[in-house]
Design a protein around this motif. Structure first.
Motif, PDB file in Angstrom:
ATOM      1  N   ALA A 167     -20.592 -19.176  15.778  1.00 39.78           N
ATOM      2  CA  ALA A 167     -19.669 -20.232  16.212  1.00 39.78           C
ATOM      3  C   ALA A 167     -19.024 -19.815  17.524  1.00 39.78           C
ATOM      4  CB  ALA A 167     -18.601 -20.462  15.147  1.00 39.78           C
ATOM      5  N   TYR A 168     -18.890 -20.779  18.421  1.00 42.02           N
ATOM      6  CA  TYR A 168     -18.363 -20.457  19.749  1.00 42.02           C
ATOM      7  C   TYR A 168     -17.367 -21.530  20.202  1.00 42.02           C
ATOM      8  CZ  TYR A 168     -17.739 -19.655  24.623  1.00 42.02           C
ATOM      9  OH  TYR A 168     -17.133 -19.435  25.826  1.00 42.02           O
ATOM     10  N   THR A 189     -20.339 -13.561  13.740  1.00 41.94           N
ATOM     11  CA  THR A 189     -20.121 -14.873  13.119  1.00 41.94           C
ATOM     12  C   THR A 189     -19.464 -15.856  14.095  1.00 41.94           C
ATOM     13  OG1 THR A 189     -19.816 -13.730  11.017  1.00 41.94           O
ATOM     14  CG2 THR A 189     -19.014 -16.005  11.138  1.00 41.94           C
ATOM     15  N   ALA A 190     -18.521 -15.344  14.889  1.00 45.20           N
ATOM     16  CA  ALA A 190     -17.817 -16.259  15.799  1.00 45.20           C
ATOM     17  C   ALA A 190     -17.297 -15.516  17.021  1.00 45.20           C
ATOM     18  CB  ALA A 190     -16.640 -16.935  15.077  1.00 45.20           C
ATOM     19  N   VAL A 191     -17.428 -16.171  18.180  1.00 43.27           N
ATOM     20  CA  VAL A 191     -16.814 -15.707  19.424  1.00 43.27           C
ATOM     21  C   VAL A 191     -15.808 -16.791  19.813  1.00 43.27           C
ATOM     22  CG1 VAL A 191     -17.180 -15.148  21.862  1.00 43.27           C
ATOM     23  CG2 VAL A 191     -18.876 -14.431  20.148  1.00 43.27           C
ATOM     24  N   LEU A 192     -14.520 -16.435  19.732  1.00 46.51           N
ATOM     25  CA  LEU A 192     -13.458 -17.422  19.928  1.00 46.51           C
ATOM     26  C   LEU A 192     -12.574 -16.969  21.072  1.00 46.51           C
ATOM     27  CD1 LEU A 192     -12.815 -17.580  16.116  1.00 46.51           C
ATOM     28  CD2 LEU A 192     -13.954 -19.363  17.453  1.00 46.51           C
ATOM     29  N   GLY A 193     -12.480 -17.790  22.096  1.00 44.87           N
ATOM     30  CA  GLY A 193     -11.688 -17.421  23.263  1.00 44.87           C
ATOM     31  C   GLY A 193     -10.211 -17.684  23.051  1.00 44.87           C
ATOM     32  N   THR A 194      -9.391 -16.820  23.667  1.00 43.20           N
ATOM     33  CA  THR A 194      -7.950 -17.052  23.719  1.00 43.20           C
ATOM     34  C   THR A 194      -7.476 -16.707  25.132  1.00 43.20           C
ATOM     35  OG1 THR A 194      -7.461 -14.807  22.929  1.00 43.20           O
ATOM     36  CG2 THR A 194      -7.592 -16.522  21.252  1.00 43.20           C
ATOM     37  N   HIS A 195      -6.199 -16.852  25.373  1.00 43.00           N
ATOM     38  CA  HIS A 195      -5.475 -16.422  26.579  1.00 43.00           C
ATOM     39  C   HIS A 195      -5.144 -17.557  27.557  1.00 43.00           C
ATOM     40  CE1 HIS A 195      -4.081 -14.014  29.994  1.00 43.00           C
ATOM     41  NE2 HIS A 195      -4.983 -14.606  30.750  1.00 43.00           N
ATOM     42  N   GLY A 211     -23.328 -14.188   6.681  1.00 46.74           N
ATOM     43  CA  GLY A 211     -22.346 -14.054   7.754  1.00 46.74           C
ATOM     44  C   GLY A 211     -22.564 -15.039   8.885  1.00 46.74           C
ATOM     45  N   GLN A 212     -23.507 -15.957   8.707  1.00 46.00           N
ATOM     46  CA  GLN A 212     -23.758 -16.944   9.763  1.00 46.00           C
ATOM     47  C   GLN A 212     -22.763 -18.103   9.660  1.00 46.00           C
ATOM     48  OE1 GLN A 212     -27.905 -17.950   9.093  1.00 46.00           O
ATOM     49  NE2 GLN A 212     -28.562 -16.547  10.699  1.00 46.00           N
ATOM     50  N   ALA A 213     -22.306 -18.552  10.814  1.00 44.19           N
ATOM     51  CA  ALA A 213     -21.447 -19.730  10.842  1.00 44.19           C
ATOM     52  C   ALA A 213     -22.320 -20.971  10.720  1.00 44.19           C
ATOM     53  CB  ALA A 213     -20.654 -19.764  12.136  1.00 44.19           C
ATOM     54  N   THR A 214     -21.842 -21.938   9.935  1.00 43.95           N
ATOM     55  CA  THR A 214     -22.600 -23.183   9.788  1.00 43.95           C
ATOM     56  C   THR A 214     -21.942 -24.343  10.544  1.00 43.95           C
ATOM     57  OG1 THR A 214     -21.466 -23.546   7.690  1.00 43.95           O
ATOM     58  CG2 THR A 214     -23.651 -22.556   7.582  1.00 43.95           C
ATOM     59  N   ILE A 266     -18.262 -11.267  11.026  1.00 43.27           N
ATOM     60  CA  ILE A 266     -17.574 -10.589  12.128  1.00 43.27           C
ATOM     61  C   ILE A 266     -16.973 -11.654  13.056  1.00 43.27           C
ATOM     62  CG2 ILE A 266     -17.804  -8.971  14.059  1.00 43.27           C
ATOM     63  CD1 ILE A 266     -20.342  -7.861  12.667  1.00 43.27           C
ATOM     64  N   LEU A 267     -15.649 -11.616  13.198  1.00 41.34           N
ATOM     65  CA  LEU A 267     -14.953 -12.583  14.051  1.00 41.34           C
ATOM     66  C   LEU A 267     -14.432 -11.861  15.293  1.00 41.34           C
ATOM     67  CD1 LEU A 267     -12.727 -14.247  11.277  1.00 41.34           C
ATOM     68  CD2 LEU A 267     -15.013 -14.967  12.031  1.00 41.34           C
ATOM     69  N   LEU A 268     -14.713 -12.430  16.459  1.00 40.42           N
ATOM     70  CA  LEU A 268     -14.235 -11.836  17.708  1.00 40.42           C
ATOM     71  C   LEU A 268     -13.249 -12.777  18.390  1.00 40.42           C
ATOM     72  CD1 LEU A 268     -14.407  -9.705  20.025  1.00 40.42           C
ATOM     73  CD2 LEU A 268     -16.201 -11.127  21.015  1.00 40.42           C
ATOM     74  N   ASP A 269     -12.054 -12.263  18.683  1.00 40.50           N
ATOM     75  CA  ASP A 269     -11.104 -12.955  19.577  1.00 40.50           C
ATOM     76  C   ASP A 269     -11.328 -12.358  20.956  1.00 40.50           C
ATOM     77  OD1 ASP A 269      -8.974 -13.567  21.222  1.00 40.50           O
ATOM     78  OD2 ASP A 269      -7.412 -13.009  19.797  1.00 40.50           O
ATOM     79  N   PHE A 270     -11.970 -13.143  21.844  1.00 41.67           N
ATOM     80  CA  PHE A 270     -12.222 -12.664  23.201  1.00 41.67           C
ATOM     81  C   PHE A 270     -11.134 -13.235  24.103  1.00 41.67           C
ATOM     82  CE2 PHE A 270     -15.261 -12.571  27.057  1.00 41.67           C
ATOM     83  CZ  PHE A 270     -14.782 -11.326  27.420  1.00 41.67           C
TER      84      PHE A 270
END
Ligand SMILES: [Fe+2]
Ligand SMILES: [Fe+2]
Length: 261
Positions: free
Chosen positions: A191-192, A169-175, A246-249, A145-149
């Protein structure tokens, strides 16, 4: 399995950067799935059909939006179709489009777009909105699960990383269009990164023409937002994922800059 997330694409220079570098990035990092935030990809504000198709044809698997999701009004009708373009999940019920996407054939990957509400036009509480979405995806057996926050305030993004630690799996910031250097793995495998950065003209004020930005900031006079010209850059991150859990390494930032002519 490696996935590539690309920070806010700004205007034609950003689309050119994707066309120029995406093929080699996919090969170099053996990328299975890639997405980009594209809410500024058409004329620096919003995304239209032509811009979206250009980016998908260039090899991106999906595009996310943000606070400018409907700056180009045609997005209101386009999002109703089967199309790998995603608007923020915490918008009002009147918004068209799916709340999340499940893509990629070999290993299903869920993609979510979420907007923050600190120092920006507030949508629904992102913390309350995201939990049932993540639970619904997990209930479908999808582990990656990938999140674009898409948010302005670093603290809100860091808090979201901890909130979703070991649930996505990942919380990735944008904006913000400014890449941060705080990439890390939270908990056992989330992953962050506070902000992926910008894909667009780097002799600019976050992608916009420097002179017109200075009219606005230094002179406090109105001026048109104009995408800057000149050499472009591409920024984002590569995340390695265990497809079974689904874990990020690992998470590794990417930042490429075109040499000035
Ligand atoms: Fe943006
Ligand atoms: Fe934005």
């Amino acid at each position: 399995m490696n996935v590539l997330a690309i920070g806010d694409i700004v205007g034609q220079p950003g689309r050119r950067a994707v066309a120029a570098w995406l093929p080699q990035l996919k090969e170099e990092y053996e990328i299975e799935f890639c997405f980009a935030n594209a809410e500024n990809a058409s004329g620096g504000l919003g995304l239209d059909e032509k811009g979206a198709n250009e980016l998908l044809d260039a090899g991106l698997d999906a595009l996310t939006l943000g606070n400018h999701a409907f700056a180009k009004k045609q997005m209101l009708t386009l999002l109703a179709d089967e199309w790998p373009v995603l608007r923020p999940v915490n918008g009002p019920v009147s918004w068209p489009g799916a709340p999340y996407l499940i893509l990629n054939k070999r290993v299903p990957i869920a993609l979510i777009n979420l907007c923050g509400r600190v120092f920006m036009d507030a949508l629904d509480d992102p913390f309350q909105a995201i939990e049932p979405v993540v639970e619904a995806i997990r209930a479908r057996g999808v582990k990656c699960i990938l999140l674009d926050f898409h948010a302005e305030a670093s603290a809100e993004k860091v808090a979201m990383g901890h909130f979703l630690k070991d649930r996505v799996t990942a919380v990735l910031g944008t904006h913000t269009h400014v890449q941060t250097a705080d990439e890390r793995i939270l908990g056992m495998g989330t992953a962050y990164l506070t902000d992926l950065g910008m894909t667009g003209p780097y002799e600019s004020v976050i992608g916009m023409n420097i002179e017109s930005s200075l009219v606005r900031f230094a002179k406090r006079l109105p001026s048109r937002y104009e995408t800057a010209a000149g050499p472009f850059m591409l920024q984002g991150a590569v995340i390695s994922v265990d497809p079974l859990s689904g874990q990020a390494t690992s998470i590794c930032r990417v930042s490429l800059k075109e040499e000035p002519a």
